[in-house]
Design a protein around this motif. Structure first.
Motif, PDB file in Angstrom:
ATOM      1  N   UNK A 257       0.809  -1.220   0.000  1.00  0.00           N
ATOM      2  CA  UNK A 257       0.000   0.000   0.000  1.00  0.00           C
ATOM      3  C   UNK A 257       0.846   1.275   0.000  1.00  0.00           C
ATOM      4  N   UNK A 258       2.166   1.149  -0.064  1.00  0.00           N
ATOM      5  CA  UNK A 258       3.076   2.296   0.006  1.00  0.00           C
ATOM      6  C   UNK A 258       2.768   3.334  -1.074  1.00  0.00           C
ATOM      7  N   UNK A 259       2.650   2.918  -2.312  1.00  0.00           N
ATOM      8  CA  UNK A 259       2.391   3.862  -3.410  1.00  0.00           C
ATOM      9  C   UNK A 259       1.016   4.509  -3.268  1.00  0.00           C
ATOM     10  N   UNK A 260       0.010   3.733  -2.910  1.00  0.00           N
ATOM     11  CA  UNK A 260      -1.340   4.285  -2.728  1.00  0.00           C
ATOM     12  C   UNK A 260      -1.389   5.292  -1.601  1.00  0.00           C
ATOM     13  N   UNK A 261      -0.733   4.965  -0.489  1.00  0.00           N
ATOM     14  CA  UNK A 261      -0.678   5.901   0.630  1.00  0.00           C
ATOM     15  C   UNK A 261       0.028   7.186   0.202  1.00  0.00           C
ATOM     16  N   UNK A 262       1.164   7.051  -0.463  1.00  0.00           N
ATOM     17  CA  UNK A 262       1.930   8.227  -0.875  1.00  0.00           C
ATOM     18  C   UNK A 262       1.188   9.096  -1.880  1.00  0.00           C
ATOM     19  N   UNK A 263       0.305   8.509  -2.674  1.00  0.00           N
ATOM     20  CA  UNK A 263      -0.456   9.323  -3.629  1.00  0.00           C
ATOM     21  C   UNK A 263      -1.376  10.302  -2.902  1.00  0.00           C
ATOM     22  N   UNK A 264      -1.827   9.943  -1.711  1.00  0.00           N
ATOM     23  CA  UNK A 264      -2.625  10.852  -0.881  1.00  0.00           C
ATOM     24  C   UNK A 264      -1.695  11.765  -0.088  1.00  0.00           C
ATOM     25  N   UNK A 265      -0.693  11.185   0.533  1.00  0.00           N
ATOM     26  CA  UNK A 265       0.261  11.925   1.361  1.00  0.00           C
ATOM     27  C   UNK A 265       0.895  13.073   0.596  1.00  0.00           C
ATOM     28  N   UNK A 266       1.306  12.813  -0.641  1.00  0.00           N
ATOM     29  CA  UNK A 266       2.041  13.801  -1.419  1.00  0.00           C
ATOM     30  C   UNK A 266       1.213  15.043  -1.744  1.00  0.00           C
ATOM     31  N   UNK A 267      -0.095  14.956  -1.641  1.00  0.00           N
ATOM     32  CA  UNK A 267      -0.947  16.128  -1.892  1.00  0.00           C
ATOM     33  C   UNK A 267      -1.345  16.833  -0.597  1.00  0.00           C
ATOM     34  N   UNK A 268      -1.009  16.245   0.535  1.00  0.00           N
ATOM     35  CA  UNK A 268      -1.448  16.780   1.829  1.00  0.00           C
ATOM     36  C   UNK A 268      -0.632  17.982   2.265  1.00  0.00           C
ATOM     37  N   UNK A 269       0.638  18.019   1.927  1.00  0.00           N
ATOM     38  CA  UNK A 269       1.505  19.122   2.329  1.00  0.00           C
ATOM     39  C   UNK A 269       1.703  20.098   1.185  1.00  0.00           C
ATOM     40  N   UNK A 270       1.802  21.384   1.538  1.00  0.00           N
ATOM     41  CA  UNK A 270       2.198  22.384   0.560  1.00  0.00           C
ATOM     42  C   UNK A 270       3.666  22.136   0.220  1.00  0.00           C
ATOM     43  N   UNK A 271       4.046  22.481  -0.995  1.00  0.00           N
ATOM     44  CA  UNK A 271       5.426  22.290  -1.419  1.00  0.00           C
ATOM     45  C   UNK A 271       6.385  22.979  -0.438  1.00  0.00           C
ATOM     46  N   UNK A 272       7.426  22.262  -0.067  1.00  0.00           N
ATOM     47  CA  UNK A 272       8.421  22.802   0.850  1.00  0.00           C
ATOM     48  C   UNK A 272       8.104  22.598   2.319  1.00  0.00           C
ATOM     49  N   UNK A 273       6.973  21.951   2.655  1.00  0.00           N
ATOM     50  CA  UNK A 273       6.578  21.772   4.050  1.00  0.00           C
ATOM     51  C   UNK A 273       6.548  20.308   4.496  1.00  0.00           C
ATOM     52  N   UNK A 274       7.092  19.416   3.698  1.00  0.00           N
ATOM     53  CA  UNK A 274       7.094  18.001   4.084  1.00  0.00           C
ATOM     54  C   UNK A 274       7.972  17.806   5.320  1.00  0.00           C
ATOM     55  N   UNK A 275       7.499  17.044   6.303  1.00  0.00           N
ATOM     56  CA  UNK A 275       8.275  16.821   7.527  1.00  0.00           C
ATOM     57  C   UNK A 275       9.289  15.690   7.354  1.00  0.00           C
ATOM     58  N   UNK A 276      10.099  15.495   8.363  1.00  0.00           N
ATOM     59  CA  UNK A 276      10.895  14.279   8.448  1.00  0.00           C
ATOM     60  C   UNK A 276       9.899  13.125   8.583  1.00  0.00           C
ATOM     61  N   UNK A 277      10.203  11.985   7.961  1.00  0.00           N
ATOM     62  CA  UNK A 277       9.225  10.900   7.962  1.00  0.00           C
ATOM     63  C   UNK A 277       9.905   9.546   7.909  1.00  0.00           C
ATOM     64  N   UNK A 278       9.314   8.599   8.616  1.00  0.00           N
ATOM     65  CA  UNK A 278       9.693   7.194   8.511  1.00  0.00           C
ATOM     66  C   UNK A 278       8.425   6.425   8.155  1.00  0.00           C
ATOM     67  N   UNK A 279       8.576   5.328   7.451  1.00  0.00           N
ATOM     68  CA  UNK A 279       7.417   4.500   7.091  1.00  0.00           C
ATOM     69  C   UNK A 279       7.801   3.048   7.326  1.00  0.00           C
TER      70      UNK A 279
END
Length: 119
Positions: free
Chosen positions: A74-96
């Motif tokens: 489900x990594x790609x499916x999750x990321x397709x939602x995740x990648x639209x959640x943050x404004x550009x330049x505001x992605x946090x540090x993340x582990x999955x």
């Protein structure tokens, strides 16, 4: 010395804990566990938005996130939602990580740490 603020404390956990201007949210899971990863991810992130607002923060002030997936397929499916959640330049540090979750129908969970910007 700074005080620790506990948001909706319970016997087992609080919805969030705030210390020195940093909010630590309890693990958030989707309410709609009868659907696929994208819908579960959207619902879960809506819950995160609401809790961030409650503690005086927002998604642009998220510092760190741990994403828990039941299955890495489900990594790609999750990321397709995740990648639209943050404004550009505001992605946090993340582990999955892939792990067994509290209920078998849950596909994802997140643990969020954010800077508090308002009281």
């Amino acid at each position: 010395m700074s005080e620790i603020t506990r948001v909706t404390p319970g016997v087992r956990m609080s919805k969030a804990t705030i210390f020195n201007g940093v909010a630590y949210l309890c693990g958030q899971v989707p309410d709609n566990s009868d659907c696929g990863i994208k819908d579960q991810a959207r619902n879960m992130l809506e819950k995160v938005d609401a809790l961030l607002k409650e503690v005086g923060s927002d998604r642009n002030h998220v510092l760190s996130v741990i994403v828990y997936l039941r299955d890495m397929k489900d990594f790609a499916g999750f990321n397709s939602v995740w990648d639209t959640w943050f404004e550009e330049g505001h992605a946090p540090a993340r582990a999955c990580v892939e792990t067994r979750l509290a209920r078998p129908e849950l596909l994802c969970e997140v643990s969020v740490t954010a800077a508090v910007i308002a009281k």
